[in-house]
Motif scaffolding. Structure first.
Motif, PDB file in Angstrom:
ATOM      1  N   PRO A 165       3.244 -30.260 -43.554  1.00 50.83           N
ATOM      2  CA  PRO A 165       3.763 -31.176 -42.528  1.00 50.83           C
ATOM      3  C   PRO A 165       4.989 -31.922 -43.045  1.00 50.83           C
ATOM      4  O   PRO A 165       5.125 -32.171 -44.240  1.00 50.83           O
ATOM      5  CB  PRO A 165       2.593 -32.144 -42.294  1.00 50.83           C
ATOM      6  CG  PRO A 165       1.392 -31.475 -42.854  1.00 50.83           C
ATOM      7  CD  PRO A 165       1.880 -30.609 -43.974  1.00 50.83           C
ATOM      8  N   SER A 167       7.600 -35.347 -42.183  1.00 55.09           N
ATOM      9  CA  SER A 167       7.738 -36.596 -41.445  1.00 55.09           C
ATOM     10  C   SER A 167       9.129 -36.658 -40.825  1.00 55.09           C
ATOM     11  O   SER A 167      10.141 -36.543 -41.520  1.00 55.09           O
ATOM     12  CB  SER A 167       7.529 -37.784 -42.378  1.00 55.09           C
ATOM     13  OG  SER A 167       7.692 -38.999 -41.674  1.00 55.09           O
ATOM     14  N   VAL A 171       6.956 -39.702 -37.324  1.00 53.01           N
ATOM     15  CA  VAL A 171       5.865 -38.857 -36.841  1.00 53.01           C
ATOM     16  C   VAL A 171       5.777 -37.626 -37.738  1.00 53.01           C
ATOM     17  O   VAL A 171       6.794 -37.024 -38.082  1.00 53.01           O
ATOM     18  CB  VAL A 171       6.095 -38.425 -35.377  1.00 53.01           C
ATOM     19  CG1 VAL A 171       5.017 -37.448 -34.924  1.00 53.01           C
ATOM     20  CG2 VAL A 171       6.115 -39.643 -34.469  1.00 53.01           C
ATOM     21  N   LYS A 173       5.010 -33.822 -38.435  1.00 56.22           N
ATOM     22  CA  LYS A 173       5.007 -32.597 -37.643  1.00 56.22           C
ATOM     23  C   LYS A 173       4.437 -31.447 -38.465  1.00 56.22           C
ATOM     24  O   LYS A 173       4.883 -31.195 -39.587  1.00 56.22           O
ATOM     25  CB  LYS A 173       6.418 -32.260 -37.172  1.00 56.22           C
ATOM     26  CG  LYS A 173       6.995 -33.292 -36.213  1.00 56.22           C
ATOM     27  CD  LYS A 173       8.326 -32.838 -35.632  1.00 56.22           C
ATOM     28  CE  LYS A 173       8.827 -33.823 -34.580  1.00 56.22           C
ATOM     29  NZ  LYS A 173      10.078 -33.368 -33.935  1.00 56.22           N
ATOM     30  N   THR A 187      -5.177 -26.594 -38.699  1.00 58.71           N
ATOM     31  CA  THR A 187      -3.809 -27.094 -38.846  1.00 58.71           C
ATOM     32  C   THR A 187      -3.412 -27.103 -40.323  1.00 58.71           C
ATOM     33  O   THR A 187      -4.233 -26.826 -41.201  1.00 58.71           O
ATOM     34  CB  THR A 187      -3.673 -28.522 -38.287  1.00 58.71           C
ATOM     35  OG1 THR A 187      -4.211 -29.468 -39.225  1.00 58.71           O
ATOM     36  CG2 THR A 187      -4.388 -28.670 -36.945  1.00 58.71           C
ATOM     37  N   PRO A 258       2.853 -26.293 -32.230  1.00 58.84           N
ATOM     38  CA  PRO A 258       3.218 -27.510 -32.961  1.00 58.84           C
ATOM     39  C   PRO A 258       2.106 -28.557 -32.893  1.00 58.84           C
ATOM     40  O   PRO A 258       1.410 -28.686 -31.891  1.00 58.84           O
ATOM     41  CB  PRO A 258       4.472 -28.003 -32.227  1.00 58.84           C
ATOM     42  CG  PRO A 258       5.002 -26.819 -31.507  1.00 58.84           C
ATOM     43  CD  PRO A 258       3.796 -25.994 -31.143  1.00 58.84           C
ATOM     44  N   THR A 260       1.571 -32.751 -33.912  1.00 56.79           N
ATOM     45  CA  THR A 260       2.182 -33.992 -34.390  1.00 56.79           C
ATOM     46  C   THR A 260       1.107 -35.032 -34.608  1.00 56.79           C
ATOM     47  O   THR A 260       0.112 -35.083 -33.885  1.00 56.79           O
ATOM     48  CB  THR A 260       3.230 -34.532 -33.392  1.00 56.79           C
ATOM     49  OG1 THR A 260       2.597 -34.801 -32.138  1.00 56.79           O
ATOM     50  CG2 THR A 260       4.345 -33.533 -33.182  1.00 56.79           C
TER      51      THR A 260
END
Length: 271
Positions: A165, A167, A171, A173, A187, A258, A260
């Motif tokens: 992930p 940032s 947020v 992602k 995920t 995606p 978030t």
């Protein structure tokens, strides 16, 4: 010495003769070997799915286990067959990155280009190296335990970075890396990526495609009927499920969607 253990992880499925043939080759060379199927349902040609499958399983096997991992879209080309010695286990695979999780987690690896063709079955098919190259290498290794006899060490083996992930504007992602047999969405967020308060209060703000997941639970049964819930799965990744249901089908979400996460933990790196 106990019987050698050889595991198989492939994208072959079980509708054809392929898996059975690998086992026959191994047993013909070493009838004393114990063969364990990890999975033959890796998504076809999917190196990330194969890497995640072997990464989730290998550490639960005894020392000196030999893992054969065949997800090989480049079969018959000049991609190399390799033998990898980890801290206390071995891996036989094509040199295409399918062992990337192993390279990331094992502190000391030795990678060899398995060029000793006298260990191969002859003639070598252009389309079935699982049978003619990888299974025989594993079987002979289980008899002689001499990795150097298989080929020279190499340093330029192929590996890829697992998706992490990022940032962006406060947020985090990420993505759905895979969908498991139950339809749970795996995920690329890990427990340390979650907001610090989420494990205590169970609240979170996770967006998967156009679906919002607002509860972090410990286990499936804490989810209400039809409710999408998040939890930390047995492989350490944050997953999304529907209790006694198929989250992928219910939410209309698949691999690559995606994800978030608001107020993510400090482990998420900034772009």
């Amino acid at each position: 010495m106990p019987n050698a253990i050889i595991t198989l992880t492939t994208d072959y499925g079980t509708n054809d003769h392929l898996v059975g043939t690998l086992k026959g080759v191994i047993l013909k060379i070493n009838p004393e070997a114990t063969i364990v199927d990890i999975t033959h349902n890796v998504a076809p040609f999917d190196l990330l799915d194969g890497a995640l499958a072997i990464g989730a399983a290998y550490s639960y096997f005894p020392p000196r286990t030999i893992h054969v991992v065949v997800v090989d879209p480049g079969v018959g080309t000049d991609r190399r067959p390799i033998l990898v010695s980890g801290d206390n286990q071995y891996f036989v695979a094509p040199d295409n990155g399918v062992l990337s999780v192993i390279y990331e987690r094992e502190e000391n690896v030795v990678v060899r280009h398995a060029t000793a063709e006298h260990y191969y079955l002859q003639p070598v098919s252009k389309t079935f190296h699982g049978r003619d190259v990888f299974a025989p290498i594993a079987a002979w290794l289980s008899k002689n335990w001499q990795p150097p006899s298989m080929g020279e060490e190499i340093e330029d083996y192929k590996k890829f970075a697992l998706p992490r992930p990022k940032s962006v504007d406060g947020v985090a992602k990420g993505i759905v890396m895979r969908v498991d047999t139950f339809g749970n969405l795996v995920t690329n967020f890990r427990a340390e990526d979650l907001p610090s308060a989420s494990p205590e209060n169970g609240a979170m703000n996770l967006q998967v495609g156009n679906q919002t997941v607002s509860r972090l639970v410990s286990t499936f049964a804490q989810g209400n009927a039809g409710e999408a819930i998040a939890y930390v799965g047995s492989s350490g990744y944050v997953e999304i499920a529907v209790n006694k249901g198929n989250a992928s089908r219910t939410l209309g979400i698949g691999r690559g969607t995606p994800v978030t996460l608001a107020n993510a933990g400090s482990a998420v790196s900034a772009e």
